[in-house]
Scaffold this active site. Structure first.
Site, mmCIF file in Angstrom:
data_model
loop_
_atom_site.group_PDB
_atom_site.id
_atom_site.type_symbol
_atom_site.label_atom_id
_atom_site.label_comp_id
_atom_site.label_asym_id
_atom_site.label_seq_id
_atom_site.Cartn_x
_atom_site.Cartn_y
_atom_site.Cartn_z
ATOM 1 N N ASP A 120 42.629 30.649 48.559
ATOM 2 C CA ASP A 120 42.461 32.221 48.294
ATOM 3 C C ASP A 120 43.047 32.714 46.753
ATOM 4 O O ASP A 120 43.146 33.775 46.481
ATOM 5 C CB ASP A 120 43.058 33.025 49.368
ATOM 6 C CG ASP A 120 41.862 33.172 50.518
ATOM 7 O OD1 ASP A 120 40.965 32.994 50.250
ATOM 8 O OD2 ASP A 120 42.283 33.659 51.472
ATOM 9 N N THR A 165 37.446 29.286 43.622
ATOM 10 C CA THR A 165 35.776 29.204 43.557
ATOM 11 C C THR A 165 35.441 30.265 42.582
ATOM 12 O O THR A 165 34.662 30.089 41.740
ATOM 13 C CB THR A 165 35.434 29.592 45.048
ATOM 14 O OG1 THR A 165 36.110 28.677 45.821
ATOM 15 C CG2 THR A 165 34.042 29.119 45.026
ATOM 16 N N THR A 179 22.664 20.987 29.970
ATOM 17 C CA THR A 179 22.197 19.783 30.806
ATOM 18 C C THR A 179 22.653 20.304 32.249
ATOM 19 O O THR A 179 23.750 20.894 32.384
ATOM 20 C CB THR A 179 22.857 18.629 30.227
ATOM 21 O OG1 THR A 179 24.281 18.830 30.205
ATOM 22 C CG2 THR A 179 22.625 18.469 28.797
ATOM 23 N N HIS A 214 41.966 19.894 46.571
ATOM 24 C CA HIS A 214 42.576 18.352 46.249
ATOM 25 C C HIS A 214 41.643 17.504 47.325
ATOM 26 O O HIS A 214 41.770 16.393 47.039
ATOM 27 C CB HIS A 214 44.129 18.345 46.089
ATOM 28 C CG HIS A 214 44.650 18.799 47.117
ATOM 29 N ND1 HIS A 214 45.295 20.238 46.993
ATOM 30 C CD2 HIS A 214 44.806 18.423 48.531
ATOM 31 C CE1 HIS A 214 45.800 20.556 48.175
ATOM 32 N NE2 HIS A 214 45.664 19.528 49.189
ATOM 33 N N LYS A 250 44.289 36.417 38.642
ATOM 34 C CA LYS A 250 44.507 37.929 39.282
ATOM 35 C C LYS A 250 45.110 38.924 38.493
ATOM 36 O O LYS A 250 45.790 39.880 39.059
ATOM 37 C CB LYS A 250 44.852 37.904 40.729
ATOM 38 C CG LYS A 250 44.114 36.807 41.598
ATOM 39 C CD LYS A 250 44.140 37.178 43.003
ATOM 40 C CE LYS A 250 43.342 35.974 43.718
ATOM 41 N NZ LYS A 250 43.345 36.319 45.327
ATOM 42 N N ARG A 300 45.258 42.479 38.976
ATOM 43 C CA ARG A 300 45.991 43.260 40.144
ATOM 44 C C ARG A 300 47.233 43.723 39.853
ATOM 45 O O ARG A 300 47.797 44.147 40.692
ATOM 46 C CB ARG A 300 45.865 42.319 41.422
ATOM 47 C CG ARG A 300 44.556 42.150 41.947
ATOM 48 C CD ARG A 300 44.363 41.362 43.123
ATOM 49 N NE ARG A 300 45.327 41.612 44.117
ATOM 50 C CZ ARG A 300 45.664 41.041 45.284
ATOM 51 N NH1 ARG A 300 45.275 39.990 45.495
ATOM 52 N NH2 ARG A 300 46.558 41.357 45.758
ATOM 53 N N ALA A 347 39.828 36.001 37.112
ATOM 54 C CA ALA A 347 38.501 35.179 37.481
ATOM 55 C C ALA A 347 37.386 36.331 37.676
ATOM 56 O O ALA A 347 36.090 36.343 37.888
ATOM 57 C CB ALA A 347 38.677 34.350 38.786
HETATM 58 P P1 GDP Z 1 39.935 29.931 46.484
HETATM 59 O O1 GDP Z 1 40.012 29.828 47.953
HETATM 60 O O2 GDP Z 1 40.863 29.461 45.764
HETATM 61 O O3 GDP Z 1 38.687 29.209 46.161
HETATM 62 O O4 GDP Z 1 39.804 31.585 46.561
HETATM 63 P P2 GDP Z 1 38.478 32.408 46.236
HETATM 64 O O5 GDP Z 1 37.818 32.033 44.771
HETATM 65 O O6 GDP Z 1 37.597 32.436 47.218
HETATM 66 O O7 GDP Z 1 39.107 33.860 46.042
HETATM 67 C C1 GDP Z 1 39.974 34.447 47.014
HETATM 68 C C2 GDP Z 1 39.694 35.962 47.064
HETATM 69 O O8 GDP Z 1 40.434 36.442 45.789
HETATM 70 C C3 GDP Z 1 38.166 36.572 46.817
HETATM 71 O O9 GDP Z 1 38.224 37.621 47.367
HETATM 72 C C4 GDP Z 1 38.139 36.470 45.331
HETATM 73 O O10 GDP Z 1 37.313 37.726 45.245
HETATM 74 C C5 GDP Z 1 39.489 37.191 45.051
HETATM 75 N N1 GDP Z 1 39.689 36.967 43.714
HETATM 76 C C6 GDP Z 1 39.615 35.669 43.069
HETATM 77 N N2 GDP Z 1 39.806 35.833 41.890
HETATM 78 C C7 GDP Z 1 40.363 37.095 41.577
HETATM 79 C C8 GDP Z 1 40.777 37.888 40.356
HETATM 80 O O11 GDP Z 1 40.972 37.385 39.398
HETATM 81 N N3 GDP Z 1 41.219 39.227 40.901
HETATM 82 C C9 GDP Z 1 41.174 39.718 42.024
HETATM 83 N N4 GDP Z 1 41.430 41.005 42.037
HETATM 84 N N5 GDP Z 1 40.547 39.039 42.976
HETATM 85 C C10 GDP Z 1 40.433 37.872 42.974
#
Ligand code: GDP
Length: 600
Positions: free
Chosen positions: A22, A26, A46, A87, A138, A141, A206
């Protein structure tokens, strides 16, 4: 994708994304892919299997505003991102003594700092000697943050209020001190003087795309500057690693391969590791996804190509790939006389990870060579012994090995399974199986189980054990026929005490001793030679289920017997020893492992 000779000097670095759940891995990868699609020139993209290519001109375009800070003229053709973050997947990008990945992005939610899996990721990166930088994610935030979509970090930060800047600096400072505790120097990337000594922190979002330009420019700049030898492209036969083994409609079993050196061509002879030995076969087809002109083309629509240059992610179809091993190296053999040499090399590499030791340790089963290796390393760090480390579903042999260990060291008599199930029809014989799809979770579960068993065993004192005992109901001494039964008995061997469960010599449960009286006086125990009166809480009836003259045994649980024999053997009298032997015979009919391996 033909690249001219001059351009072939350096290949694209392979980039992986790791981090705690989280924290945004992704989302970050999606953002990078999305940004690339927007900036790329039509038709130039590509396609890769399991990876995404970001061309250098896209990075240069994005990094244009950063020229003063990161002055780059890129010689690498671009960056190749492995699509699946985390990982578990990364561990399959194995390469002798290291990784196929050239550099990693550790994604850290800046509001949370390093968490368990961040630290585990760092450990794995360290083990595999992969340099990394940190995407402090993030930032949008942060209280008061004003988002400026897709702007480089160095520009968006200038547009923030002072207190917001200070807030961010504090968060970064926290991260820096957390990293210092792990032995790393780290700093916000634009404040770093020597990148060889300092881990770069790039603040990003992201979600809004802020800082993505900085991140890509830095990745490209650092890799081409510091990893040049590694990235020098060899014209020779391909070297790669198997990321996944799949069954594809129309193609049969295929392997998804990351090629990190050389060229792979159709009809090449390849050598790779298989579950039951080395596989040598011939490339029938090489495939990449169809270009994503519009979103309607499914990711799984494939198009054949004649050859693939490193670095690339491709799907390979060939005969005999059913047993191919994910995480195994794959090499093209140009010269048949080298087959033996390659074979030995792959075999040795695999042997390091799959092994058997005749020691009391856990049985470890995983779905691929890479995850098995990561687990073995993590367990070794924790000082947890491993008897068997192997790939594939849990089999009878695994159960047997764990049972043998359980007899002697109950805490290690388990099977730890990473993403593999039990072979149908396999009796687990009461052996504890721990299952997880997350490496650190499995390690935590194993540690927890071992500690619990150890604690329990410590608490189990001699006095709490149910000890072996054998009695005979004396004919003519039945005082009460049913619950509670009251009879006179002779102790033939061992010991009886109140609360001990009793069984017949056919194993049938009779009930529990309530009270023992010796000459009308209540006693707490009776041993060999004594004639006593006992009351038994029981559903059985004298004359129906048991008779005068019958022999009864105490129902000693398997664990109690193990503790008695392993820890308190000096308390076992000769007559008790005989009782134990008879008990084992009786109990084995139900539990073939009862008393197995005990030295009596
Ligand atoms: P993973 O488990 O590391 O792949 O995390 P995810 O990409 O699924 O992100 C987890 C949560 O954090 C999701 O609800 C995303 O929308 C949120 N999230 C990811 N990056 C950001 C960011 O840069 N800012 C904010 N506010 N939320 C983010």
């Amino acid at each position: 994708m033909k690249i001219s000779k001059t351009e072939k000097r350096l290949r694209q670095p392979i980039v992986v994304v790791l981090g705690h759940v989280d924290h945004g891995k992704t989302t970050l990868l999606d953002k990078i892919r999305g940004t690339t699609v927007v900036k790329k020139e039509p038709g130039e993209m590509t396609q890769e299997v399991g990876a995404s290519f970001v061309p250098s001109y896209v990075i240069e375009k994005l990094a244009e505003p950063l020229k003063k800070v990161i002055p780059i003229k890129l010689q690498i053709p671009g960056l190749l991102f492995i699509d699946t973050p985390g990982h578990e997947y990364f561990s399959n990008l194995r390469r002798r003594g290291g990784s196929v990945a050239d550099i990693a992005i550790l994604v850290v939610d800046i509001t949370e700092g390093l968490q368990k899996q961040s630290i585990e990721s760092i450990q794995i990166l360290r083990e595999r000697k992969v340099p990394f930088l940190i995407a402090a994610n993030k930032i949008d935030r942060i209280p008061g943050w004003k988002a400026n979509n897709d702007l480089p970090f160095l520009e968006t930060i200038e547009k923030q209020r002072n207190d917001v800047k200070v807030y961010l600096d504090n968060l970064i400072y926290n991260l820096v001190s957390q990293l210092a505790n792990l032995g790393f120097n780290a700093e916000r990337y634009d404040r770093i003087k020597d990148f060889t000594k300092t881990v770069a922190i790039v603040p990003v979002s992201a979600k809004t795309g802020e800082g993505i330009a900085d991140l890509l420019a830095l990745l490209a700049g650092l890799t081409q500057r510091y990893l040049e030898t590694r990235l020098r492209f060899a014209e020779g036969p391909a070297k790669g690693v198997i990321l996944e083994v799949k069954e594809d409609p129309g193609l049969g079993h295929t392997i998804d391969v990351i090629i990190y050196d050389g060229v792979l061509k159709r009809n090449d002879t390849i050598i790779l590791g298989g579950i039951n030995g080395i596989i040598i076969t011939k490339v029938r087809g090489i495939f990449v996804p169809k270009p994503l002109q519009d979103m309607k083309v499914s990711k799984y629509d494939l198009t054949p190509i004649d050859e693939a240059y490193a670095a690339a992610g491709v799907k390979v179809s060939a005969p005999n790939l059913e047993e191919a091993l994910a995480g195994s190296p794959i090499y093209v053999i140009e010269d048949e006389s080298k087959i033996e040499q390659y074979k030995k090399q792959i075999e040795e590499e695999i042997k390091e990870v799959r092994f058997y030791n005749d020691i009391d340790g856990i049985v470890l089963k995983a779905d691929s060579l890479g995850t098995l290796e990561a687990l073995v390393n993590a367990l070794q760090r924790e000082g947890i012994p491993i008897r068997l480390a192997d790939i594939g579903p849990i089999s009878k042999r695994d159960v047997l090995e764990a049972s043998i260990v359980a007899q002697r060291s109950k805490e290690y008599g388990i099977i730890a399974s990473f993403r593999v199930r039990i072979l149908p029809g396999t009796d687990t014989n009461g052996i504890k199986i721990l299952y997880s799809e997350i490496i650190y979770q499995l390690i935590e579960d194993i540690k927890k189980y071992i500690n619990e068993v150890k604690e329990m065993e410590k608490r189990r004192t001699f006095d709490s054990l149910i000890l072996p005992g054998k009695i005979r109901i004396l004919p003519g001494y039945v005082f009460r026929r049913s619950d509670p039964i009251i009879v006179g008995v002779e102790v033939l061997g061992g010991i009886i005490k109140p609360k001990y469960p009793l069984i017949k010599d056919d194993g049938r449960k009779i009930g529990e001793v309530l009270q023992i009286q010796d000459n009308k006086k209540t006693v707490e125990r009776a041993n060999k030679g004594m004639e006593v009166a006992i009351s038994i809480k029981s559903n059985a009836m004298i004359g129906r289920h048991i008779n005068e003259g019958d022999v009864l045994y105490t129902d000693v649980p398997k664990e109690d017997l193990e503790i008695l024999v392993n820890k308190y053997s000096s308390s076992i009298t000769e007559d008790m020893k005989e009782v134990i032997k008879e008990l084992i015979k009786i109990k084995r009919k139900e539990d073939p492992l009862y008393g197995l391996g005990l030295q009596i």
